[in-house]
Write a protein that holds these residues in place. Sequence first.
Motif, PDB file in Angstrom:
ATOM      1  N   ARG A 192       0.813  -1.024   0.059  1.00 19.77           N
ATOM      2  CA  ARG A 192      -0.145   0.004   0.129  1.00 19.77           C
ATOM      3  C   ARG A 192       0.685   1.036  -0.162  1.00 19.77           C
ATOM      4  O   ARG A 192       0.658   2.390  -0.717  1.00 19.77           O
ATOM      5  CB  ARG A 192      -0.859  -0.014   1.124  1.00 19.77           C
ATOM      6  N   SER A 200      -8.903  -2.395   3.029  1.00 24.45           N
ATOM      7  CA  SER A 200     -10.090  -2.327   3.112  1.00 24.45           C
ATOM      8  C   SER A 200     -10.580  -2.300   4.795  1.00 24.45           C
ATOM      9  O   SER A 200      -9.784  -2.312   5.667  1.00 24.45           O
ATOM     10  CB  SER A 200     -11.046  -3.809   2.633  1.00 24.45           C
ATOM     11  N   GLY A 201     -11.637  -2.013   5.109  1.00 25.07           N
ATOM     12  CA  GLY A 201     -12.250  -2.071   6.424  1.00 25.07           C
ATOM     13  C   GLY A 201     -11.826  -3.794   7.040  1.00 25.07           C
ATOM     14  O   GLY A 201     -11.605  -3.946   8.204  1.00 25.07           O
ATOM     15  N   ARG A 202     -12.334  -4.633   6.298  1.00 20.67           N
ATOM     16  CA  ARG A 202     -11.909  -6.143   6.676  1.00 20.67           C
ATOM     17  C   ARG A 202     -10.694  -6.181   6.991  1.00 20.67           C
ATOM     18  O   ARG A 202     -10.214  -6.843   8.080  1.00 20.67           O
ATOM     19  CB  ARG A 202     -12.591  -7.006   5.653  1.00 20.67           C
ATOM     20  N   ILE A 214      -8.268  -3.992   7.967  1.00 22.53           N
ATOM     21  CA  ILE A 214      -7.971  -3.215   9.361  1.00 22.53           C
ATOM     22  C   ILE A 214      -8.607  -3.996  10.499  1.00 22.53           C
ATOM     23  O   ILE A 214      -8.035  -3.932  11.620  1.00 22.53           O
ATOM     24  CB  ILE A 214      -8.576  -1.708   9.265  1.00 22.53           C
ATOM     25  N   ALA A 215      -9.794  -4.584  10.378  1.00 23.20           N
ATOM     26  CA  ALA A 215     -10.563  -4.994  11.523  1.00 23.20           C
ATOM     27  C   ALA A 215      -9.668  -6.672  11.608  1.00 23.20           C
ATOM     28  O   ALA A 215      -9.439  -6.832  12.847  1.00 23.20           O
ATOM     29  CB  ALA A 215     -12.017  -5.553  11.178  1.00 23.20           C
ATOM     30  N   THR A 239      -9.900 -13.280   8.425  1.00 25.70           N
ATOM     31  CA  THR A 239     -10.733 -11.954   8.359  1.00 25.70           C
ATOM     32  C   THR A 239     -10.183 -11.173   7.232  1.00 25.70           C
ATOM     33  O   THR A 239     -11.039 -10.603   6.255  1.00 25.70           O
ATOM     34  CB  THR A 239     -11.238 -11.410   9.457  1.00 25.70           C
ATOM     35  N   ALA A 240      -8.897 -10.768   7.285  1.00 23.64           N
ATOM     36  CA  ALA A 240      -8.318  -9.809   6.502  1.00 23.64           C
ATOM     37  C   ALA A 240      -8.095 -10.371   5.159  1.00 23.64           C
ATOM     38  O   ALA A 240      -8.238  -9.546   4.080  1.00 23.64           O
ATOM     39  CB  ALA A 240      -7.126  -9.464   7.149  1.00 23.64           C
ATOM     40  N   ARG A 275      -6.047   0.583  -1.886  1.00 24.21           N
ATOM     41  CA  ARG A 275      -6.590   0.877  -0.550  1.00 24.21           C
ATOM     42  C   ARG A 275      -6.689  -0.263   0.526  1.00 24.21           C
ATOM     43  O   ARG A 275      -7.158  -1.312  -0.264  1.00 24.21           O
ATOM     44  CB  ARG A 275      -7.888   1.742  -0.887  1.00 24.21           C
ATOM     45  N   ARG A 325     -11.222 -11.047   1.416  1.00 31.38           N
ATOM     46  CA  ARG A 325     -11.346 -10.394   0.354  1.00 31.38           C
ATOM     47  C   ARG A 325     -10.222 -10.311  -0.604  1.00 31.38           C
ATOM     48  O   ARG A 325     -10.431  -9.977  -1.686  1.00 31.38           O
ATOM     49  CB  ARG A 325     -11.746  -8.880   0.721  1.00 31.38           C
TER      50      ARG A 325
END
Length: 304
Positions: free
Chosen positions: A111, A120-122, A124-125, A285-286, A118, A289
Amino acid sequence: MNRIIAGHALAAATCAVWGLTFVSSKILLRDFTPFEILFDRFVIGFLGLAVLAGGFHFVRGRRHWLSAASAALTGVVLYFISENGALERTAAANVSIIVSTAPFFVAIVNRLFGDHERLSGRFIAGFFISMSGIAIISSESLELEGGMSGNLMALAAALLWGFYCLSVRRLSDAGFSSGEITGSVFLCSFLICLPLMPLFGYSLKAEKLSEMQNWGNLLFLGIIATAACFYAWNLATAWIGSVSTSVYLYAQPAVTALAAIPLLGERLTLGTASGIALTVAGLVTAQRRGRAAGDASGKGSEPA
């Protein structure tokens, strides 16, 4: 399609072998320093690679040699000094699970310095879930002398792997083969290590090398885990991308933890098991996607 399947298979097999290297290195640390293991391993690996690849093959051009040197410094010299130093200070299973967070740092480095995709929110979580798991593992290590510093060194190794993958990706995108990339990285690693030998007090320790257990572990690390696996890893990276290959790194802790119990006498506490579960959950989780995006692009190198 065949290359995609083969790339995933190579990445999975490589990470399974690398899971055992934490145990093998910890056994060698009884008689050798972290730098001695690094140097001996990569001399053996460099020679082994020449046999496997049918000779020495290198990249061409000053810019590409700089990328190879960057990969050698980050993914070999500094990485293994950090990883072996961590193994001196904390449990092999702890080091393995912390190093398995490398996919996060592959994506973050990509990145900042690569494709600038970018996050994603996934992603970062998942990152914060995994870091929570590492925090639990670190709290379990407080009773070990140097346990916290060992965990931090393992985390540094994971970050260094992100820079290694970026350099390898650039060489792959420039059209160089896995053999050319790996040979160049190994040669640069050897050259970087030479002036560091007096600084780290390197000694050949021939009497220790003559012991069957030590020699067997060094051959395993040098030929299988280094020459064969780095070649396979770079090939997999070229076929499916650095982020998709790095996903398989979170299979390492299970291999390490299972092997460390009978071979090193390590205990898997409830707290450590919980930390491992959280760390892997965050990685899954990360990355979900990230794999989908990679498949869509055909490169598999986009961050989650």
